[in-house]
Motif scaffolding. Structure first.
Motif, mmCIF file in Angstrom:
data_model
loop_
_atom_site.group_PDB
_atom_site.id
_atom_site.type_symbol
_atom_site.label_atom_id
_atom_site.label_comp_id
_atom_site.label_asym_id
_atom_site.label_seq_id
_atom_site.Cartn_x
_atom_site.Cartn_y
_atom_site.Cartn_z
ATOM 1 N N ARG A 106 4.263 10.464 16.707
ATOM 2 C CA ARG A 106 4.286 11.530 16.533
ATOM 3 C C ARG A 106 2.851 12.172 15.403
ATOM 4 O O ARG A 106 2.848 13.108 14.182
ATOM 5 C CB ARG A 106 4.975 12.593 15.712
ATOM 6 N N GLY A 107 1.936 11.387 14.895
ATOM 7 C CA GLY A 107 0.491 11.380 14.534
ATOM 8 C C GLY A 107 0.948 10.940 13.154
ATOM 9 O O GLY A 107 0.155 11.390 12.658
ATOM 10 N N ALA A 108 2.255 10.023 13.278
ATOM 11 C CA ALA A 108 2.806 9.889 11.366
ATOM 12 C C ALA A 108 2.821 8.079 11.789
ATOM 13 O O ALA A 108 3.736 8.167 11.614
ATOM 14 C CB ALA A 108 4.414 10.228 10.577
ATOM 15 N N PRO A 109 1.880 7.279 11.377
ATOM 16 C CA PRO A 109 2.027 6.213 11.703
ATOM 17 C C PRO A 109 3.080 5.796 11.074
ATOM 18 O O PRO A 109 3.166 5.993 9.333
ATOM 19 C CB PRO A 109 0.427 5.473 11.643
ATOM 20 N N VAL A 110 3.193 4.658 11.278
ATOM 21 C CA VAL A 110 4.211 3.516 10.070
ATOM 22 C C VAL A 110 3.662 3.146 8.933
ATOM 23 O O VAL A 110 2.262 2.297 8.882
ATOM 24 C CB VAL A 110 5.113 2.614 10.975
ATOM 25 N N ASP A 111 3.769 3.365 7.865
ATOM 26 C CA ASP A 111 2.742 3.395 6.335
ATOM 27 C C ASP A 111 2.971 1.944 6.247
ATOM 28 O O ASP A 111 2.674 1.431 5.694
ATOM 29 C CB ASP A 111 3.119 4.362 5.414
ATOM 30 N N LEU A 112 4.266 1.603 5.950
ATOM 31 C CA LEU A 112 4.401 0.008 5.567
ATOM 32 C C LEU A 112 5.741 -0.823 5.901
ATOM 33 O O LEU A 112 6.936 -0.580 6.763
ATOM 34 C CB LEU A 112 5.484 0.407 3.679
ATOM 35 N N VAL A 113 5.466 -2.512 6.591
ATOM 36 C CA VAL A 113 6.222 -3.106 7.162
ATOM 37 C C VAL A 113 6.082 -4.318 6.615
ATOM 38 O O VAL A 113 4.641 -5.007 5.953
ATOM 39 C CB VAL A 113 5.922 -3.367 8.593
ATOM 40 N N PRO A 114 6.891 -4.952 5.750
ATOM 41 C CA PRO A 114 6.976 -6.289 4.839
ATOM 42 C C PRO A 114 6.851 -7.125 5.642
ATOM 43 O O PRO A 114 7.311 -7.113 6.332
ATOM 44 C CB PRO A 114 8.582 -6.003 3.590
ATOM 45 N N GLU A 115 5.984 -7.648 4.624
ATOM 46 C CA GLU A 115 5.915 -9.196 4.841
ATOM 47 C C GLU A 115 7.023 -10.266 5.952
ATOM 48 O O GLU A 115 7.155 -10.533 7.202
ATOM 49 C CB GLU A 115 5.410 -9.865 4.042
ATOM 50 N N ARG A 116 8.503 -10.158 5.212
ATOM 51 C CA ARG A 116 9.714 -10.246 5.238
ATOM 52 C C ARG A 116 10.111 -9.665 5.566
ATOM 53 O O ARG A 116 10.378 -8.190 5.205
ATOM 54 C CB ARG A 116 10.006 -11.559 4.326
ATOM 55 N N PHE A 117 10.900 -9.300 6.807
ATOM 56 C CA PHE A 117 11.884 -8.150 7.932
ATOM 57 C C PHE A 117 12.750 -8.570 6.596
ATOM 58 O O PHE A 117 14.084 -8.126 7.834
ATOM 59 C CB PHE A 117 11.491 -8.491 9.304
ATOM 60 N N VAL A 118 13.163 -8.417 5.605
ATOM 61 C CA VAL A 118 14.827 -7.840 4.928
ATOM 62 C C VAL A 118 14.750 -7.078 3.722
ATOM 63 O O VAL A 118 13.438 -6.518 3.853
ATOM 64 C CB VAL A 118 14.554 -9.675 4.462
ATOM 65 N N ALA A 119 15.575 -6.474 3.641
ATOM 66 C CA ALA A 119 15.223 -5.427 2.708
ATOM 67 C C ALA A 119 15.077 -5.369 1.199
ATOM 68 O O ALA A 119 14.414 -5.504 0.507
ATOM 69 C CB ALA A 119 16.544 -5.165 2.482
ATOM 70 N N GLU A 120 15.370 -7.100 0.407
ATOM 71 C CA GLU A 120 14.484 -7.669 -0.448
ATOM 72 C C GLU A 120 13.193 -7.407 -0.405
ATOM 73 O O GLU A 120 12.000 -7.154 -1.471
ATOM 74 C CB GLU A 120 15.089 -9.514 -0.497
ATOM 75 N N SER A 121 12.392 -7.809 0.484
ATOM 76 C CA SER A 121 11.060 -7.678 0.722
ATOM 77 C C SER A 121 10.833 -5.961 0.848
ATOM 78 O O SER A 121 9.394 -6.166 0.022
ATOM 79 C CB SER A 121 10.203 -8.572 1.932
ATOM 80 N N LEU A 122 10.946 -5.212 1.697
ATOM 81 C CA LEU A 122 11.109 -3.790 1.734
ATOM 82 C C LEU A 122 11.146 -3.461 -0.283
ATOM 83 O O LEU A 122 9.903 -3.000 -0.435
ATOM 84 C CB LEU A 122 11.503 -3.166 2.502
ATOM 85 N N VAL A 123 11.716 -3.771 -0.934
ATOM 86 C CA VAL A 123 11.719 -3.474 -2.797
ATOM 87 C C VAL A 123 10.602 -4.073 -2.663
ATOM 88 O O VAL A 123 10.659 -2.628 -3.717
ATOM 89 C CB VAL A 123 13.138 -3.402 -2.554
ATOM 90 N N ASP A 124 10.253 -5.011 -3.083
ATOM 91 C CA ASP A 124 9.140 -6.238 -3.116
ATOM 92 C C ASP A 124 8.234 -5.058 -3.119
ATOM 93 O O ASP A 124 6.797 -4.547 -3.847
ATOM 94 C CB ASP A 124 9.013 -6.688 -2.633
ATOM 95 N N ALA A 125 7.931 -4.796 -1.902
ATOM 96 C CA ALA A 125 6.237 -4.141 -1.145
ATOM 97 C C ALA A 125 6.333 -2.740 -1.414
ATOM 98 O O ALA A 125 5.484 -1.833 -1.042
ATOM 99 C CB ALA A 125 6.166 -4.597 0.358
#
Length: 249
Positions: A106-125
């Motif tokens: 929709r013209g709004a690309p994903v801005d953040l995908v963590p290095e490891r695909f788990v919740a903890e890594s997303l929080v860190d990033a």
């Protein structure tokens, strides 16, 4: 044996919901395996019928971030969004590439995908909010770990958690039980699939190889007394297939 047939002769039990299971089966079949499709769980609407998700979509402009934790959640968010435009200032985080790929273009690309695909890594990033504190819409399964909302709240974000779907274990038919029993490998892609396998009214025989998509699912399997033989380095079905191929080689 050519790498493309590395899993030849392997009967691999795939317990994902039917639609996802077919996609996983295609990948395993390409590596020479014989996938055994026996859905152990099914995806259902959340208990509120999607009311909370619809309400959150209607006030999407109030949020700074949309966080989606699975392809299932992304698809249900897209369905609730319908033809509406995403707010231009909204930033999007996805817990992995499959989730990111399921989000609408929709013209709004994903801005953040963590290095490891788990919740903890997303929080860190995840970035810290500005002042005043920003607001995050977290779209996920009805039953999920609290790591992500708790971690984002500790960073200073206001977090609205919305259930997009729920999973429910299936009781297998006799034919499905017989097919599962002939498998020599089982792949587990989530803790809910592990629990559904272990909680059948009549216990299923455990195949000689147990393969898991990542550390959260591995921990769930070990809690249920299963020995994990293969764990994907990249926490996707492609990564899991690659790990099985590497072990076979």
């Amino acid at each position: 044996m050519p790498e493309g047939r590395a899993l030849a002769g392997r009967r691999i039990l795939v317990g994902r919901p039917a639609a996802q299971g077919r996609a996983s089966a295609d990948l395993l079949r390409a590596a020479g395996a014989e996938p055994v499709l026996v859905p152990l769980i099914e995806l259902l609407p959340p208990r509120d019928g999607g009311a909370a998700l619809a309400a959150a979509v209607a006030r999407l402009a109030r949020f700074d971030w949309l966080v989606v934790t699975s392809a299932n959640g992304a698809e249900r968010f897209a369905a609730a969004l319908g033809d509406r435009e995403l707010p231009p200032a909204l930033r999007i985080a996805a817990i992995g590439p499959a989730t990111a790929a399921a989000l609408p273009e929709r013209g709004a690309p994903v801005d953040l995908v963590p290095e490891r695909f788990v919740a903890e890594s997303l929080v860190d990033a995840f970035p810290s909010p500005g002042a005043p504190a920003g607001r995050v819409l977290l779209v996920r399964a009805e039953a999920a770990r609290d790591v992500l909302p708790a971690g984002l709240a500790e960073l200073g974000w206001w977090v609205d958690v919305v259930a997009a779907y729920r999973t429910e274990a299936r009781v297998l038919t006799e034919a499905e039980r017989a097919a599962a029993a002939r498998s020599d490998t089982v792949i587990f892609t989530s803790p809910s699939v592990v629990d559904a396998f272990c909680d059948q009214p009549e216990p299923l025989p455990v195949p000689r190889t147990v393969a898991v998509i990542g550390p959260v699912t591995a921990a769930a399997a070990r809690r249920r007394g299963l020995t994990v033989h293969v764990e994907a380095a990249e926490h996707t079905i492609e990564g899991l297939s690659a790990a099985l191929v590497a072990k076979a080689g």
